[in-house]
Design a protein around this motif. Structure first.
Motif, short mmCIF file in Angstrom:
data_model
loop_
_atom_site.label_atom_id
_atom_site.label_comp_id
_atom_site.label_asym_id
_atom_site.label_seq_id
_atom_site.Cartn_x
_atom_site.Cartn_y
_atom_site.Cartn_z
N GLN A 21 0.86 -1.18 0.00
CA GLN A 21 0.00 0.00 0.00
C GLN A 21 0.90 1.23 0.00
O GLN A 21 1.77 1.36 0.85
N GLN A 71 -4.05 -0.81 -8.11
CA GLN A 71 -5.45 -0.39 -8.04
C GLN A 71 -5.65 0.55 -6.86
O GLN A 71 -4.86 0.57 -5.93
N GLN A 72 -6.75 1.30 -6.92
CA GLN A 72 -7.15 2.15 -5.80
C GLN A 72 -7.84 1.24 -4.78
O GLN A 72 -8.74 0.48 -5.13
N LEU A 73 -7.41 1.28 -3.53
CA LEU A 73 -7.98 0.43 -2.50
C LEU A 73 -9.18 1.10 -1.84
O LEU A 73 -9.36 2.31 -1.94
N ASP A 74 -10.00 0.30 -1.17
CA ASP A 74 -11.19 0.81 -0.48
C ASP A 74 -10.85 1.88 0.56
O ASP A 74 -11.65 2.77 0.82
N GLY A 79 -2.86 0.62 -4.05
CA GLY A 79 -2.34 -0.72 -3.82
C GLY A 79 -1.62 -1.23 -5.04
O GLY A 79 -2.09 -1.04 -6.17
#
Length: 190
Positions: A21, A71-74, A79
Motif C-alpha cells: 500500500q 489499483q485504488q484500495l477501499d 495498492g
C-alpha cells in the motif's frame, strides 16, 4: 544499476509476489517513474525501525521487483502487487531530497535448481497447505514444487519466522542449504 530502494519489514524473493500500500509521496512518485520507464525497484528488509521512518537502516541484500498490478484500495490508498525478479546486493546508498532511498545494486548469480531431495519432501507439502490461504491464493503465484529454489523462496516468504532469520535465508545462495535450514526451523516450531 542505480535503483530506488523500498525498505520494508517484509521480504519477497524471485517469482514471489507481495501486495503493498502506497501513501507517501516519495513512493507514489517512485511508482509513477517505474511505470513510465518500465523499470522496477528493490524491496529490502529493514534492520530495525518502521517502514515510514525517514532514516531506518536496512540490509544489503534484497530483491529487484517489478509492478504486476495496481489499483485504488477501499481505504483510499494506492495498492500495488510486485513480483520478484532477482536477488541483488546493494552497494553505495543515498537519499534523494524527497526522502526516497536509492542504491547501486549488482544482480547476484542465479541459484542452481538441484530439485527437492527426497529427505526434504515434506517441505513442498507444507508449502501447498500455505498457498491455500485466501490472501496467498489471491496473489496468483505459480510454484514448481520440484524446484528447490522456489520451494525455499516461498517458504521463506510465508512462514512466520523472525525477520532476521528470514534475511539469513534470503542471503543464502544454496537452495538445499536453505531447505535444510527451513526444515530445522519447522521442527523447532513444532
Amino acid at each position: 544499476m542505480q535503483v530506488p530502494l523500498f525498505p520494508l519489514n517484509s521480504i519477497v524473493l524471485p517469482r514471489g509476489r507481495i501486495p503493498l500500500q502506497l501513501f507517501e509521496p516519495r513512493y507514489i512518485d517512485m511508482l509513477t517513474r517505474c511505470l513510465k520507464e518500465d523499470s522496477g525497484f528493490v524491496v529490502v528488509l529493514l534492520r530495525d525501525g518502521t517502514e515510514t521512518s525517514q532514516f531506518a537502516p536496512f540490509h544489503d541484500v534484497g530483491t529487484y521487483v517489478r509492478i504486476v498490478d495496481f489499483q485504488q484500495l477501499d481505504n483510499g490508498l494506492l495498492g500495488i502487487t510486485v513480483e520478484g525478479e532477482s536477488k541483488v546486493a546493494i552497494g553505495r546508498c543515498w537519499r534523494a531530497p524527497d526522502g526516497l532511498n536509492f542504491g547501486e545494486v549488482d544482480v547476484l548469480k542465479a541459484e542452481v535448481n538441484p530439485g527437492v531431495p527426497d529427505v526434504l519432501s515434506e517441505l513442498p507439502v507444507v508449502l501447498k497447505a500455505l498457498l491455500k490461504h485466501p490472501v496467498i491464493n489471491d496473489l496468483e503465484m505459480t510454484v514448481d514444487f520440484e524446484d528447490a529454489r522456489e520451494v525455499g523462496w516461498r517458504l521463506t516468504e510465508l512462514l512466520p519466522l523472525d525477520k532476521q532469520e528470514k534475511q539469513k535465508l534470503v542471503e543464502l545462495q544454496d537452495p538445499i542449504e536453505r531447505l535444510e535450514r527451513l526444515h530445522a526451523l519447522l521442527e523447532a516450531l513444532e
